[in-house]
Design a protein around this motif. Structure first.
Motif, PDB file in Angstrom:
ATOM      1  N   ARG A 115       0.741  -0.971  -0.010  1.00 39.97           N
ATOM      2  CA  ARG A 115      -0.148  -0.105   0.055  1.00 39.97           C
ATOM      3  C   ARG A 115       0.836   1.313   0.057  1.00 39.97           C
ATOM      4  N   ALA A 116       0.481   2.237  -0.782  1.00 42.33           N
ATOM      5  CA  ALA A 116       1.086   3.446  -0.859  1.00 42.33           C
ATOM      6  C   ALA A 116       1.035   4.480   0.464  1.00 42.33           C
ATOM      7  N   ILE A 117       2.236   5.026   0.674  1.00 44.31           N
ATOM      8  CA  ILE A 117       2.260   5.782   2.050  1.00 44.31           C
ATOM      9  C   ILE A 117       1.400   7.061   1.622  1.00 44.31           C
ATOM     10  N   PRO A 118       0.732   7.561   2.716  1.00 39.50           N
ATOM     11  CA  PRO A 118      -0.285   9.041   2.290  1.00 39.50           C
ATOM     12  C   PRO A 118       0.845   9.933   2.335  1.00 39.50           C
ATOM     13  N   GLU A 119       0.518  11.013   1.542  1.00 40.17           N
ATOM     14  CA  GLU A 119       1.408  12.106   1.629  1.00 40.17           C
ATOM     15  C   GLU A 119       0.932  13.236   2.640  1.00 40.17           C
ATOM     16  N   ALA A 120       1.760  14.013   2.726  1.00 40.38           N
ATOM     17  CA  ALA A 120       1.550  15.187   3.893  1.00 40.38           C
ATOM     18  C   ALA A 120       2.084  16.378   3.504  1.00 40.38           C
ATOM     19  N   GLU A 121       1.477  17.446   3.984  1.00 44.14           N
ATOM     20  CA  GLU A 121       1.831  18.769   3.780  1.00 44.14           C
ATOM     21  C   GLU A 121       1.629  19.638   5.323  1.00 44.14           C
ATOM     22  N   ARG A 122       2.814  20.418   5.798  1.00 38.09           N
ATOM     23  CA  ARG A 122       2.392  20.970   6.818  1.00 38.09           C
ATOM     24  C   ARG A 122       2.009  22.604   6.640  1.00 38.09           C
ATOM     25  N   ASP A 123       1.142  22.950   7.239  1.00 38.39           N
ATOM     26  CA  ASP A 123       0.787  24.630   7.240  1.00 38.39           C
ATOM     27  C   ASP A 123       1.048  25.199   8.563  1.00 38.39           C
ATOM     28  N   VAL A 124       2.317  25.801   8.542  1.00 33.71           N
ATOM     29  CA  VAL A 124       2.952  26.354   9.973  1.00 33.71           C
ATOM     30  C   VAL A 124       3.533  27.777   9.688  1.00 33.71           C
ATOM     31  N   HIS A 125       3.245  28.717  10.512  1.00 36.99           N
ATOM     32  CA  HIS A 125       3.708  30.163  10.345  1.00 36.99           C
ATOM     33  C   HIS A 125       5.376  30.025  10.563  1.00 36.99           C
ATOM     34  N   SER A 126       5.952  30.995   9.894  1.00 36.14           N
ATOM     35  CA  SER A 126       7.558  31.212  10.084  1.00 36.14           C
ATOM     36  C   SER A 126       7.972  31.665  11.253  1.00 36.14           C
ATOM     37  N   SER A 127       7.046  32.213  12.100  1.00 32.55           N
ATOM     38  CA  SER A 127       7.348  32.985  13.216  1.00 32.55           C
ATOM     39  C   SER A 127       6.076  32.541  14.223  1.00 32.55           C
ATOM     40  N   PHE A 128       6.687  32.278  15.591  1.00 31.23           N
ATOM     41  CA  PHE A 128       5.803  32.256  16.749  1.00 31.23           C
ATOM     42  C   PHE A 128       5.975  33.155  17.794  1.00 31.23           C
ATOM     43  N   PRO A 129       5.076  33.756  18.422  1.00 35.07           N
ATOM     44  CA  PRO A 129       5.378  34.579  19.640  1.00 35.07           C
ATOM     45  C   PRO A 129       5.649  33.588  20.774  1.00 35.07           C
ATOM     46  N   LEU A 130       6.435  34.033  21.757  1.00 34.43           N
ATOM     47  CA  LEU A 130       6.561  33.226  23.035  1.00 34.43           C
ATOM     48  C   LEU A 130       5.468  33.328  23.555  1.00 34.43           C
ATOM     49  N   ASN A 172       6.868  37.872  22.618  1.00 30.43           N
ATOM     50  CA  ASN A 172       5.710  38.042  22.374  1.00 30.43           C
ATOM     51  C   ASN A 172       5.251  39.336  21.724  1.00 30.43           C
ATOM     52  N   PHE A 173       5.234  39.111  20.173  1.00 33.25           N
ATOM     53  CA  PHE A 173       4.696  40.519  19.497  1.00 33.25           C
ATOM     54  C   PHE A 173       3.455  40.300  19.294  1.00 33.25           C
ATOM     55  N   ALA A 174       2.400  39.395  19.806  1.00 36.59           N
ATOM     56  CA  ALA A 174       1.214  39.454  19.761  1.00 36.59           C
ATOM     57  C   ALA A 174       0.475  40.525  20.746  1.00 36.59           C
ATOM     58  N   ALA A 175       1.366  40.944  21.679  1.00 39.43           N
ATOM     59  CA  ALA A 175       0.978  42.082  22.516  1.00 39.43           C
ATOM     60  C   ALA A 175       1.074  43.210  21.787  1.00 39.43           C
ATOM     61  N   ILE A 176       1.908  43.179  20.650  1.00 41.63           N
ATOM     62  CA  ILE A 176       1.726  44.735  19.894  1.00 41.63           C
ATOM     63  C   ILE A 176       0.722  44.730  19.266  1.00 41.63           C
ATOM     64  N   SER A 177      -0.063  44.034  18.571  1.00 42.57           N
ATOM     65  CA  SER A 177      -1.216  43.877  17.903  1.00 42.57           C
ATOM     66  C   SER A 177      -2.325  44.307  18.765  1.00 42.57           C
ATOM     67  N   HIS A 178      -2.311  43.823  20.036  1.00 37.61           N
ATOM     68  CA  HIS A 178      -3.316  43.964  21.000  1.00 37.61           C
ATOM     69  C   HIS A 178      -3.137  45.459  21.362  1.00 37.61           C
ATOM     70  N   LEU A 179      -2.030  46.020  21.519  1.00 40.20           N
ATOM     71  CA  LEU A 179      -1.918  47.458  21.864  1.00 40.20           C
ATOM     72  C   LEU A 179      -2.325  48.348  20.899  1.00 40.20           C
ATOM     73  N   ALA A 180      -1.857  47.953  19.446  1.00 36.64           N
ATOM     74  CA  ALA A 180      -2.324  48.638  18.190  1.00 36.64           C
ATOM     75  C   ALA A 180      -3.810  48.797  18.240  1.00 36.64           C
ATOM     76  N   LEU A 181      -4.533  47.760  18.442  1.00 39.11           N
ATOM     77  CA  LEU A 181      -5.943  47.641  18.684  1.00 39.11           C
ATOM     78  C   LEU A 181      -6.636  48.529  19.679  1.00 39.11           C
ATOM     79  N   LEU A 182      -6.039  48.426  20.833  1.00 39.34           N
ATOM     80  CA  LEU A 182      -6.517  49.143  21.840  1.00 39.34           C
ATOM     81  C   LEU A 182      -6.176  50.845  21.694  1.00 39.34           C
ATOM     82  N   ALA A 183      -5.008  51.091  20.962  1.00 38.54           N
ATOM     83  CA  ALA A 183      -4.903  52.475  20.802  1.00 38.54           C
ATOM     84  C   ALA A 183      -5.722  52.828  19.796  1.00 38.54           C
TER      85      ALA A 183
END
Length: 435
Positions: A53-68, A162-173
């Motif tokens: 039987r053929a082995i299934p093929e796989a692709e990964r969808d992941v961001h190139s950067s993560f916030p801590l 944690n650059f996600a906090a910057i997006s949150h701050l931008a929204l609040l501003a």
């Protein structure tokens, strides 16, 4: 090598029971031998078909950067290229710098069917990280065997503060809700304000803001609106020595400091100021002050893999180096963990910087100290521990008072409150015109 499945163990158990019974009933021996031959043929055929039987093929969808410290989704796309349906367990080999939930995944795929699945990861350590491969455990048609197969599928990601906090701050501003984070913008007092624009008078405007010429010309009350001075410079002096390795929660003091540094950088850039960085007590990195939101990305790329070392901070050398690198007057923000034994050296370093710059000292205070003081002593050892903590904090306060008397702006806060305290101090400096 193939892995025996649960069905194979059940079949062997059934054959063993039949053999045991046949040992007492000789007439069943031929039945047992026939069952053994048939079972062997079926098991081997199942194994043969599994490897065909053929082995299934796989692709990964992941961001190139993560916030801590922030949960992120990782996607896997699986395709069954075989002519037969398959059942499998899927496990993704995520980096050791992240924690994952939602793995392994058990699923069945029809012929030529594609399935998309997701699991969640939370980064626990900054730096480069590699997703190295996807592992399948493929079940045979009759579940007698499992085939373990690892597909090489590499993705490199960068784990940033944690650059996600910057997006949150931008929204609040944008929504004018900065007070939700504890950030207080005080009105600017005194002279020396930069003129911004003329607008209609609003309730609460000072009479001194009224532009009488524009008022008489337009026939309605017009006020002048001012803004904080722009085109100033903010430089962070970041201690990357051994004291910043302390940890009160899942993040080290160094990581809390980087998060606060990024948030304040965003606020300063939004105010029209330039932001720079100088590190000491370890890996020495330098970014000259620059304006524009691209500076945030430059900061992220510079510090994302920076780790605190075991070196002791040399404040005097760090101050001298900064004074050599940068001549224009700036707000120097020292980010460190002050101890009472630092008093003389830190006072000398601040004296060097104050020849040309305005200095803000931000020190991280261990939460353990507050926890000790909150506990009621019940025995001699806890009483001595409480007394020693009070003595240490008094010496620490004396060191801060000496710096404050020298003209230094100082804050001493827990790591979780550092970002808000820095922003409030920065806005107060801007509104007072000290810089």
């Amino acid at each position: 090598m193939p892995i025996p499945g649960k069905s194979l163990y059940k079949l062997l158990a059934a054959l063993a029971v039949l053999a045991f019974i046949a040992s007492f009933v000789p007439s069943l021996i031929m039945l047992w031998k026939g069952a053994l031959v048939i079972a062997g043929i079926v098991v081997l055929l199942d194994l043969f078909l599994l490897y065909r039987r053929a082995i299934p093929e796989a692709e990964r969808d992941v961001h190139s950067s993560f916030p801590l410290g922030v949960k992120r989704d990782v996607g896997l796309k699986l395709t069954n290229t075989s002519r037969y349906a398959c059942t499998l367990d899927v496990y993704d080999h995520f980096p050791i710098q992240v924690e994952a939930t939602g793995l392994p995944v058990h699923l069945s795929l029809a012929p030529d069917q594609t399935a998309e699945l997701q699991y969640q990861v939370t980064a626990t350590e900054r730096g480069k990280a590699l997703f190295r491969g996807v592992q399948f455990r493929l079940y045979s048609r009759w579940n007698f065997w499992l085939r373990d197969y690892r597909l090489s599928l590499t993705n490199e990601v960068h784990i940033y503060p944690n650059f996600a906090a910057i997006s949150h701050l931008a929204l609040l501003a944008t929504d004018n809700h900065l007070s939700q984070m504890g950030i207080i913008k005080k009105p600017r007092r005194g002279q020396g304000q930069d003129f911004h624009q003329l607008r209609e008078y609003r309730e609460g405007d000072s009479v001194r803001q009224i532009d009488w010429k524009a008022t008489s010309r337009l026939g309605k009350v017009i006020s002048r609106e001012y803004q904080d001075e722009r085109d100033q410079e903010v430089i962070f002096m970041l201690d990357s020595g051994h004291r910043m390795r302390a940890r009160d929660d899942e993040l080290s003091h160094f990581d809390h400091t980087l998060n606060a540094l990024l948030v304040l950088s965003y606020v300063a850039l939004r105010q029209g100021d330039a932001v720079g960085l100088s590190t000491f007590a370890g890996s020495q990195r330098w970014i000259a002050p620059k304006k524009g939101y691209h500076t945030i990305q430059n900061l992220l790329n510079t510090v994302y893999d920076l780790q605190p070392t075991t070196d002791a901070p040399d404040y005097i050398k760090a101050a001298s180096d900064l004074l050599t690198r940068h001549k224009k007057r700036a707000l120097i923000i020292i980010l460190t963990n002050v101890r009472d034994e630092d008093s003389a050296e830190l006072k000398a370093a601040v004296g060097i910087l104050r020849k040309r710059h305005l200095v803000l000292l931000a020190s991280l205070r261990e939460q353990k100290l507050d926890q000790v003081l909150e506990e009621t002593p019940t025995e001699i050892n806890s009483a001595l521990n409480t007394a020693a903590t009070h003595h240490y904090l008094q010496q620490r306060k004396a060191s801060f008072d000496a710096l404050t008397n020298q003209g230094v702006i100082a804050v001493d806060v827990a790591p979780q409150q550092l970002g808000v305290s820095l922003i409030n101090s920065y806005l107060n400096i801007k509104s007072s015109g000290k810089l």
